[in-house]
Design an enzyme around this catalytic site. Structure first.
Site, PDB file in Angstrom:
ATOM      1  N   ALA A  62       0.854  -1.184   0.000  1.00 44.95           N
ATOM      2  CA  ALA A  62       0.000   0.000   0.000  1.00 44.95           C
ATOM      3  C   ALA A  62       0.891   1.235   0.000  1.00 44.95           C
ATOM      4  O   ALA A  62       2.069   1.177   0.370  1.00 44.95           O
ATOM      5  CB  ALA A  62      -0.918  -0.013   1.217  1.00 44.95           C
ATOM      6  N   GLY A 105       0.132  -4.836   1.124  1.00 50.80           N
ATOM      7  CA  GLY A 105      -1.140  -4.832   0.419  1.00 50.80           C
ATOM      8  C   GLY A 105      -1.074  -5.520  -0.925  1.00 50.80           C
ATOM      9  O   GLY A 105      -2.071  -6.089  -1.398  1.00 50.80           O
ATOM     10  N   GLU A 108      -1.584  -9.090  -0.156  1.00 48.15           N
ATOM     11  CA  GLU A 108      -2.983  -9.345   0.204  1.00 48.15           C
ATOM     12  C   GLU A 108      -3.889  -9.327  -1.023  1.00 48.15           C
ATOM     13  O   GLU A 108      -4.856 -10.095  -1.093  1.00 48.15           O
ATOM     14  CB  GLU A 108      -3.438  -8.326   1.238  1.00 48.15           C
ATOM     15  N   GLU A 128       4.198  -5.726   7.481  1.00 49.00           N
ATOM     16  CA  GLU A 128       3.468  -4.613   8.097  1.00 49.00           C
ATOM     17  C   GLU A 128       3.867  -4.309   9.536  1.00 49.00           C
ATOM     18  O   GLU A 128       3.956  -3.120   9.908  1.00 49.00           O
ATOM     19  CB  GLU A 128       1.954  -4.864   8.017  1.00 49.00           C
TER      20      GLU A 128
END
Length: 245
Positions: A62, A105, A108, A128
């Protein structure tokens, strides 16, 4: 403003390349919004979705600059969570072609797809906690289902990043291809999938995603619909005619 995706459409599939090369394809709000628009299209007109990235990277994570400014209300809004769940729930199969980094991200997003294939340079995992957050967009439960609890804990708690070969051994990815052949390999996989009747593929994916308490009734109801399908009759008739030719 330039978009964050390269999108190619055909009658049977949609190909998306994440395209923020200056940020190693980090997933920002603009990309989330554009991916939601593609999901809306594929919910109306189901086709196989192929996801990849430009510049030798799938998605490095992300967008940290955006994440740094987010607060509790943003976390509870589930910005990436809702997108990845929507991708996972698309009616037709989703293929991720993973080149280079698929971290945070980006990992994911890959976990939310139905098929993952890789180039030899893949590095996939969830670092993370090193940034003071958790992998909250699906890794905390999808990854355990995909690779089992011990390896999932290594990735989520100990920061282990898997190589392509390690991901293959764990069956997190199912194929490895040279980077220059990766998208063609994903297209070939899409072609194998699309030999099946689209209605049967959609029902199979729906039944597969059902909860344990819904079986076997959901299986029987899906089969009942397909047993009345003209496509089932045509395909089985063609099979029998070839067999007896």
């Amino acid at each position: 403003m330039a978009g964050t995706l390269q999108v190619t459409r055909s009658p049977e599939r949609v190909e998306i390349l994440l395209d923020r090369p200056s940020a190693r394809n980090a997933i920002n709000q603009a990309m989330v919004d554009e991916l939601h628009a593609v999901c809306e299209e594929l919910e109306r007109d189901p086709r196989v979705l192929l996801l990849g990235g430009t510049g030798g990277v799938f998605a490095s994570g992300a967008d940290i600059a955006e994440l740094r400014e987010r607060r509790a209300a943003d976390a509870l809004a589930g910005i990436n969570t809702h997108l990845f769940s929507r991708i996972a729930a698309l009616p037709m199969p989703v293929i991720a072609a993973l080149d280079g980094y698929a971290l945070g991200g980006g990992a994911e997003l890959a976990y939310a797809t139905d098929f993952r294939i890789a180039s030899p340079t893949l590095r996939i995992g969830n670092p993370e906690p090193a940034l003071g957050i958790i992998a909250a967009a699906g890794a905390g439960w999808r990854l355990r289902e995909l690779v089992g609890e011990p390896l999932a804990k290594e990735i989520l708690l100990a920061g282990r990043i898997l190589t392509a070969e390690e991901a293959l051994a764990a069956r997190l990815v199912t194929e490895i291809h040279p980077a220059e052949e990766l998208l063609d390999a994903a297209r070939a996989l899409a072609g194998r999938i699309l030999r099946g009747d689209p209605a049967a593929l959609r029902e199979t994916k729906r039944v597969f995603a059902a909860g344990a308490h819904e079986h076997p009734q959901i299986d029987l109801e899906a089969q009942a619909v397909l047993f009345e399908s003209p496509e089932k009759l045509a395909r089985m008739t063609a099979f029998l005619e070839r067999k007896h030719a």
